[in-house]
Design a protein around this motif. Structure first.
Motif, mmCIF file in Angstrom:
data_model
loop_
_atom_site.group_PDB
_atom_site.id
_atom_site.type_symbol
_atom_site.label_atom_id
_atom_site.label_comp_id
_atom_site.label_asym_id
_atom_site.label_seq_id
_atom_site.Cartn_x
_atom_site.Cartn_y
_atom_site.Cartn_z
ATOM 1 N N ARG A 152 0.841 -1.192 0.000
ATOM 2 C CA ARG A 152 0.000 0.000 0.000
ATOM 3 C C ARG A 152 0.876 1.242 0.000
ATOM 4 O O ARG A 152 1.832 1.355 0.787
ATOM 5 C CB ARG A 152 -0.883 0.006 1.246
ATOM 6 N N GLY A 153 0.551 2.173 -0.857
ATOM 7 C CA GLY A 153 1.256 3.444 -0.867
ATOM 8 C C GLY A 153 2.753 3.293 -1.025
ATOM 9 O O GLY A 153 3.238 2.686 -1.984
ATOM 10 N N LEU A 154 3.510 3.820 -0.045
ATOM 11 C CA LEU A 154 4.974 3.755 -0.077
ATOM 12 C C LEU A 154 5.512 2.605 0.767
ATOM 13 O O LEU A 154 6.714 2.547 1.031
ATOM 14 C CB LEU A 154 5.555 5.082 0.434
ATOM 15 N N ASP A 155 4.641 1.671 1.182
ATOM 16 C CA ASP A 155 5.104 0.531 1.972
ATOM 17 C C ASP A 155 6.116 -0.280 1.173
ATOM 18 O O ASP A 155 6.035 -0.363 -0.056
ATOM 19 C CB ASP A 155 3.922 -0.373 2.347
ATOM 20 N N PRO A 156 7.084 -0.911 1.838
ATOM 21 C CA PRO A 156 8.113 -1.676 1.118
ATOM 22 C C PRO A 156 7.530 -2.922 0.466
ATOM 23 O O PRO A 156 6.550 -3.506 0.956
ATOM 24 C CB PRO A 156 9.118 -2.043 2.216
ATOM 25 N N LEU A 157 8.150 -3.348 -0.631
ATOM 26 C CA LEU A 157 7.665 -4.512 -1.376
ATOM 27 C C LEU A 157 8.042 -5.835 -0.719
ATOM 28 O O LEU A 157 7.271 -6.807 -0.775
ATOM 29 C CB LEU A 157 8.224 -4.468 -2.804
ATOM 30 N N ASP A 158 9.207 -5.912 -0.102
ATOM 31 C CA ASP A 158 9.721 -7.202 0.358
ATOM 32 C C ASP A 158 8.751 -8.000 1.229
ATOM 33 O O ASP A 158 8.624 -9.225 1.044
ATOM 34 C CB ASP A 158 11.055 -7.013 1.091
ATOM 35 N N PRO A 159 8.045 -7.400 2.197
ATOM 36 C CA PRO A 159 7.130 -8.214 3.007
ATOM 37 C C PRO A 159 5.998 -8.844 2.203
ATOM 38 O O PRO A 159 5.354 -9.793 2.676
ATOM 39 C CB PRO A 159 6.579 -7.222 4.031
ATOM 40 N N TYR A 160 5.760 -8.334 0.996
ATOM 41 C CA TYR A 160 4.638 -8.801 0.186
ATOM 42 C C TYR A 160 5.071 -9.761 -0.918
ATOM 43 O O TYR A 160 4.263 -10.127 -1.777
ATOM 44 C CB TYR A 160 3.885 -7.605 -0.394
ATOM 45 N N ARG A 161 6.348 -10.157 -0.902
ATOM 46 C CA ARG A 161 6.789 -11.218 -1.804
ATOM 47 C C ARG A 161 6.244 -12.554 -1.315
ATOM 48 O O ARG A 161 5.762 -12.671 -0.180
ATOM 49 C CB ARG A 161 8.318 -11.229 -1.900
ATOM 50 N N VAL A 162 6.332 -13.586 -2.161
ATOM 51 C CA VAL A 162 5.574 -14.815 -1.887
ATOM 52 C C VAL A 162 6.426 -16.009 -1.479
ATOM 53 O O VAL A 162 5.880 -17.062 -1.143
ATOM 54 C CB VAL A 162 4.710 -15.192 -3.110
ATOM 55 N N ALA A 163 7.752 -15.884 -1.478
ATOM 56 C CA ALA A 163 8.598 -17.062 -1.250
ATOM 57 C C ALA A 163 8.364 -17.698 0.117
ATOM 58 O O ALA A 163 8.456 -18.924 0.267
ATOM 59 C CB ALA A 163 10.073 -16.686 -1.415
ATOM 60 N N ASP A 164 8.039 -16.873 1.134
ATOM 61 C CA ASP A 164 7.895 -17.440 2.479
ATOM 62 C C ASP A 164 6.648 -18.315 2.620
ATOM 63 O O ASP A 164 6.517 -19.062 3.597
ATOM 64 C CB ASP A 164 7.897 -16.342 3.538
ATOM 65 N N LEU A 165 5.744 -18.242 1.644
ATOM 66 C CA LEU A 165 4.585 -19.130 1.684
ATOM 67 C C LEU A 165 4.979 -20.596 1.525
ATOM 68 O O LEU A 165 4.286 -21.489 2.028
ATOM 69 C CB LEU A 165 3.587 -18.753 0.586
ATOM 70 N N ASP A 166 6.076 -20.856 0.819
ATOM 71 C CA ASP A 166 6.513 -22.241 0.614
ATOM 72 C C ASP A 166 6.687 -22.972 1.938
ATOM 73 O O ASP A 166 6.145 -24.070 2.143
ATOM 74 C CB ASP A 166 7.843 -22.278 -0.148
ATOM 75 N N GLN A 167 7.469 -22.379 2.825
ATOM 76 C CA GLN A 167 7.778 -23.057 4.080
ATOM 77 C C GLN A 167 6.535 -23.213 4.939
ATOM 78 O O GLN A 167 6.304 -24.261 5.546
ATOM 79 C CB GLN A 167 8.859 -22.313 4.853
ATOM 80 N N ALA A 168 5.705 -22.173 4.991
ATOM 81 C CA ALA A 168 4.500 -22.252 5.813
ATOM 82 C C ALA A 168 3.548 -23.324 5.294
ATOM 83 O O ALA A 168 3.018 -24.136 6.072
ATOM 84 C CB ALA A 168 3.807 -20.893 5.846
ATOM 85 N N ALA A 169 3.326 -23.356 3.979
ATOM 86 C CA ALA A 169 2.414 -24.347 3.407
ATOM 87 C C ALA A 169 2.948 -25.760 3.579
ATOM 88 O O ALA A 169 2.185 -26.701 3.814
ATOM 89 C CB ALA A 169 2.184 -24.046 1.928
#
Length: 314
Positions: free
Chosen positions: A177-194
């Motif tokens: 959102r807005g000027l929030d950083p992109l990195d937290p919204y990348r998807v790689a960390d879903l692999d480990q959680a799933a």
């Protein structure tokens, strides 16, 4: 509850939020500017709201009118804070509309594990349909974020979800959102959680807005990953080829049973629902190998898949 051709389950409904409790004032202004611009790009001209109309505060009663009275939506998963505020109390809305409103409660792990576990237990006691995570916010003027691969803080929360019978974990991705950083919204960390929590169902919100190739590959590998198209399904109104690519990739990766409609907070849901009811894949894209949006797939997208995710049907 049967899923049929007229049934619509909004998997991601929320009130608009351009406040500064989670982000800087500059970022909040940029978020509103971006949403106003996106409205002009994707909505029919008659349904475009002004910047001021987008920013106007709504209550949960307003949201219910938009969803159920004005848009013909049957059931909605409302993603919201569990704390009552000027907008009302989402649990009161659920109690007033039993069977039509499910609560996906926001959980913030930014203030310590013990506090988050206590909040999670309280949410489980109140019968939430799931928890809703946003992996970034500003705390005391500082950027804070977390990864779903965090074994010290996040995995204990996910373990507690399993213990308390909370099946659905919604995560916002691909749409800072807005000027929030992109990195937290990348998807790689879903692999480990799933992979580590196969009994939890992870709902990736804003699927298709970014990282389409990566998400499609994840959907093919992890059957407990669901794609909520909030934002991307808005392309049905004026940018059909963009939505066709999103649907086409998910269909080709075997995910037609795990894609969901979501209205989000970008404007009124009615024109989005209307456009999805008549949307067709462009003939040349079908000729090139994408699958059709058949009536059966449309029923799944508009409501059948979300009803299965939330166990309204088996």
């Amino acid at each position: 509850m049967p899923a049929n051709a007229s049934f619509v389950f909004d998997g991601f409904a929320e009130l608009p939020d351009y406040g500064t409790d989670r982000r800087s004032p500059a970022s909040a202004r940029a978020a509103l500017d971006r949403d106003a611009r996106m409205q002009r790009e994707v909505f029919p001209e008659a349904d475009v709201q002004t910047r001021e109309q987008l920013a106007a505060p709504l209550t949960y009663d307003d949201l219910a009118d938009r969803l159920f009275v004005e848009s013909g939506i049957d059931v909605a998963a409302v993603h919201a804070s569990a704390t009552p505020g000027p907008q009302g109390d989402v649990f009161a809305l659920r109690d007033r509309l039993p069977g039509r409103v499910l609560v996906m409660a926001r959980l913030d792990p930014f203030f310590g594990l013990e506090r988050a576990l206590d909040e999670l237990d309280a949410l489980a006691d109140r019968g939430v349909a799931g928890i809703s995570l946003d992996q970034y916010r500003v705390v005391d003027g500082e950027d804070r974020s977390f990864s779903l691969a965090d074994e010290d803080t996040i995995h204990p929360l996910l373990e507690r979800c399993v213990e308390r019978g909370i099946r659905v974990v919604s995560v916002r991705k691909g749409n800072p959102r807005g000027l929030d950083p992109l990195d937290p919204y990348r998807v790689a960390d879903l692999d480990q959680a799933a992979r580590q929590f196969p009994t939890l169902q992870f709902e990736l919100v804003h699927a298709g807005l970014a990282f389409l190739d990566e998400v499609a590959l994840q959907m093919a590998r992890f059957t407990n990953l669901w794609a909520n198209l909030a934002g991307a399904n808005h392309f049905a109104m004026r940018q059909p080829r963009r939505l066709a690519e999103v649907l086409g990739e998910f269909f080709l990766h075997g995910a037609e049973d795990r894609i969901l409609f979501g209205s989000g907070a970008l404007g009124h849901p009615r024109p989005v629902v209307e456009a999805l009811r008549t949307f067709r894949m462009p003939a040349d894209m079908v000729d090139d190998g994408y699958l059709e949006l058949t009536d059966e797939r449309r029923v799944k997208l508009l409501g059948g898949n979300a009803a299965r995710l939330h166990e309204l049907v088996r």
